[in-house]
Design an enzyme around this catalytic site. Structure first.
Site, short mmCIF file in Angstrom:
data_model
loop_
_atom_site.label_atom_id
_atom_site.label_comp_id
_atom_site.label_asym_id
_atom_site.label_seq_id
_atom_site.Cartn_x
_atom_site.Cartn_y
_atom_site.Cartn_z
N GLY A 89 40.39 24.73 49.14
CA GLY A 89 40.67 25.07 47.76
C GLY A 89 41.62 26.25 47.68
N CYS A 90 42.25 26.39 46.50
CA CYS A 90 43.24 27.45 46.32
C CYS A 90 42.59 28.82 46.38
CB CYS A 90 43.98 27.25 45.01
SG CYS A 90 42.92 26.94 43.58
N TYR A 91 41.52 29.02 45.60
CA TYR A 91 40.83 30.31 45.65
C TYR A 91 40.29 30.61 47.05
CZ TYR A 91 40.62 30.72 40.47
OH TYR A 91 40.89 30.85 39.13
N THR B 168 41.29 29.74 49.93
CA THR B 168 42.34 30.15 50.86
C THR B 168 42.63 31.63 50.72
OG1 THR B 168 43.35 27.94 50.85
CG2 THR B 168 44.77 29.77 51.47
#
Lengths: 348, 348, 348, 348
Positions: free
Chosen positions: A150-152, A154
């Protein structure tokens, strides 16, 4: 040339894959799927793609068809769908990179609890590599299936990894205060992404340990620390399109200088081509990685309170999604990790 | 490899040249100048550039030094400065691409009147090629000095050219209503670019024939029509960073269908790799060319009033400045016109 | 106290009516309707309203119930709905101010053609006053039903009125190039108002005489000129929430100085408390009327091309909708025209 | 009528005072000063103010002149200037409300250390009331001089006060992660407020205990807890004009339910007309207080980690500056605390 398929080509993640892959020198995009726009050319949905990238005809999602045409398939699908598509692809020897959450949590029951959906088949879940190359590079290379983070998570994992690995900070009380642009919510319409509701506005959401990225962050941090870690993760919505900035708060076990902490970060990320540790006194801004696969990290020590602050920024659609997926593809196919991902951030 | 110098590397145009040229396969940036930051590394001013592009040391502006090191020099300087630097460079056999206004107007007195500054030396002015490749490609190829067009004039000229060339419209009464993002004003600080004054705001400025791009637009349109043309040009400021959209209004001499007008545009821009004529009913938006060297054009006919409307969009820092300058460089050096400029727009 | 009802209280226009009317000293809001949220308190939909304004219970739309409780009802409803609700209200002696389009066009067939819907009952249509007080004040005072103008037409009509009334300009070839913030599209969700599609983007839409505000603008201008007028009207979408700026282009019949034109505007708007004619050389920006009921107007003459340019700005939700509706209410009830509308713009 | 003077009328805080005070029923603005624009009418600097509020002539800053004309003077001046102007005003019996920092810190040496400037005269410093009415109301009423709090400290103190007063949370390890719109930086020009640098960007700044609001926050929290408290305060810049959101993290001493914590907040703020405690599950957004003097607060408990999260939002120019100053003026003059501050937030 690697023959690539993109399942879910008309969401923001899908079209970002198209942008990156259509300039990748070792790739040919041979298939794209879209439930909503099947039968159209991709360029009819996204006129900015132009004739060449826009010519791709959008298909319905059929695993056999994708398996027959592709060496690797990127899945940019709603949660729960990838779990049912991936097995057929893997069985046919096609590499799969899933940009959704279905293969991110190793524990099927955690998946069920957080996503309220049946988990993916256990054996496939067990062999999936978590696609954060800076931490799991060697596990990714031989994998058949990669769970793109996921973006967060990472941003949180890259902010925390050197500190936890070095044992410099307490494992209790860690706070990740994260801020994201709106594209992280995808291209679907809702009041929550209405310009009138988002512009000139700022809000927190899914606070107090309720966001689904929480267990994913905790899984990685627990790997790093070698013990079970619980964190406080608070996402916020910024009135901008792209970018995540995470402000991470850690308690030092013992006083350490900023320079010493920076040295730990530099050592840790030596050989990681997309992570830049900023010099002392220089904190990164989201714009400084816009459109690129970079994650930039700045570090400060607050001697008054014994805290280390880490600021990590990335473009949620690139290092937080499509770019990282291509980075994983490069690893899967033995290509240079940076191939097709060398573009500089667009500034301003 | 072409050795490139950038005079004025730390403005928005300069750093956009760096972004594009650092990925150009036939180019090496060997020199950059900055009055404000001389002595620093470029990366100290723009951390987003990273180690490689950021390593360039910023020099003071000295023509001899540039001439000795470079095959071509891009001038991204305040009005009036290029006129004094260019002659020494040209004299040394260095190709010059000026992104300012000093060589755009063929008539020295017009320059003096509009820019309130002494014009560039007459002989050099006379030989300068106006760097709008879609209209002046053959004059650019052999030139020693190219005057890169203004951002607004590029959009206006490309919107008008097919109509005037085909003689479909009246040459009187043409209106260009243009809207630009804020980066067109450059990186200098002023109340006019203060976020608090620009955000959630929209304004017109330099209206009623007072903007300096007016004579530049008129010069090109007069070339196309073969007669002296005066236009109404109104620039506006949009609360966004990049992008120009020009809405151009023409009066048809005789009724013509939209399809016929579109055909005229398609014919005119056949062979122009960066201009896309949109299909009927599809008007371009600025975001659809963001970060790319494209100019997208849409056309409508209003039979009720006998008007043709043309909507042209471009990224003011790319096709409106740095990208077009690189396109001109490619022509000067016999390279494919699109080399280094193939990146797709970033969307969203 | 005037008992007020708001039909359609949960759209952007409705909630703006609540904001203004809840501070109006002669008004009590006694009823609000909402199809989507009926049964909820208004404050559950809009927490920003607080306890007092938020306490209003949302009802289904029933004309009888509104008629029984209210002295005046504001209709902020989808096109076509007001036409069926208004008659019952008027029949019960309730004043009606319709913020939709159903009573704006005098010609029922024009309504049918542009809105593709049956027009409102002919007799009621015939008696409706067009609620642009600066032009139709005396017709509004005694009316039973007021058709509140569209946001764009308000800006266009106020920009053109003094010139047409004075006969200074040609009635052919008039161009209105209008730019609006996103709230003009309402609170409904769609891809067109998705933050990711609107932010850092600018576009034209409904061009070439296809926008429904075109006949409304032409109706008013024809009234002013005493002859049938056709105009070119082009709306654009600005990445901001509130504000309309219209750049209007007119051809002078004979040369006139800017000062003389300004004098014509000043004379015309003497006694109009919400229209400010700016001094020479000072053009208004949308931010300068943000949140207020003002329409600010600036004028320039381009002697080179014989054109007058008029720039008019307003807040589309206030002077372009809810504020103008309250201004009309004040006229209907014999109150000072500015009552409840004195708030200054919010800047920045 | 209270005769009011505004020293520093042309900054964002000053013009916001004008907006609010010009609609205050018990006030007449009789004097305004501006170094930059002295001699001009205020309306020449801010055309949006219109004729009445714009008619004020801008004077140089002279304490005697202000003292002779005013009952109360608001100081919206650079740090260090108020300290030298206030004594003369107070000596003449004029009430002073300082919107800068000169009288906020009780400890002169703390002021010197954080602001690198001589502190204000000690006796005046000692008698200044800290103008956060929700916490210091009774001290403000009789004061001659009020130190209006900083924007960030207002949000932090209101978020923390009920918890500390009730002794529910640890006093160590408190984190305030604050996010502000750009207007907090004032109207002065700099690269840091350039639209091209701020738009579509997000950054942290003055992190790790280096921001000057840190000691101010700590002073108030120490008052509340009855012990010296150190906090971690991290400000961030949001690409919007107005609004602050503070996410505050506290460690519970013992497990407490969300409902119990909410009850503590409701009790604490009973009688505080501008603080709204949101119902369970409802977190405030900055837009929901935009343009108003409200501070909205939401609370969550994370049982997994034993944390209380508090989200507080306010408009930095209103409750964070000018509105709070008027609230203080109302207290000083025995007026209803809400007089002139009743306007609802502007939404959207």
């Amino acid at each position: 040339m690697i023959r690539v398929g993109i399942a879910g080509a008309t969401g923001y993640t899908g079209v970002e894959l198209v942008r990156i892959l259509s300039r990748h020198p070792q790739v040919r995009i041979v298939a794209g799927t879209s439930e909503q726009y099947q039968g159209s050319a991709l360029g009819a949905v996204f006129p900015h793609l132009g004739e060449e990238a826009g010519a791709l005809e959008l298909l319905p999602l059929e695993a056999e068809r994708l398996a027959a045409a592709c060496d690797v398939v990127f899945l940019a699908l709603p949660h729960g769908v990838a779990g049912s598509v991936a097995p057929a692809l893997v069985a046919e020897g096609v590499k799969v990179i899933d940009l959704g959450a279905d293969f991110r949590l190793r524990d099927p029951e955690a998946y069920r609890a957080w996503y309220r959906h049946d988990p993916a088949p256990a054996e496939l879940l067990a062999e999936a590599a978590y696609g954060l190359p800076e931490l799991y590079r060697e596990a990714i290379r031989p994998a058949r299936l990669v769970a793109n983070p996921g973006c967060y998570p990472t941003s949180c994992a890259l902010a925390a990894a050197p500190l936890l690995k070095a044992g410099l900070v307490e494992t209790r009380g860690i706070v990740f205060d994260s801020k994201s642009g709106v594209s992280g919510a995808g291209r679907g319409v809702s009041l929550g992404v209405h310009f009138g509701e988002v512009n000139e506005n700022f809000k927190a959401y899914s606070v107090a340990g309720t966001h689904r990225h929480t267990p994913e962050i905790e899984q990685t941090l627990s790997d790093l620390a070698g013990e079970a870690i619980r964190v406080t993760f608070t996402p916020h919505l910024v009135p901008m399109t792209r970018g995540i900035l995470t402000t991470a708060y850690f308690q030092l076990k013992e006083p350490v200088s900023r320079e010493a902490v920076l040295e730990v970060f530099r050592d840790f990320y030596r050989g990681a081509p997309f992570v830049r540790v900023r010099p002392a006194g220089n904190l990164p801004q989201t714009k400084e990685v816009w459109g690129s696969n970079r994650c930039d990290i700045g570090v400060e020590v607050d001697a008054r309170t014994g805290r280390v602050l880490v600021v990590a920024v990335l473009d949620n659609l690139v290092k937080g999604a499509a770019g990282q997926a291509v980075q994983n593809m490069n690893l899967l196919f033995g290509l240079p990790e940076t191939l097709g991902l060398e573009a500089l951030p667009v500034y301003p």
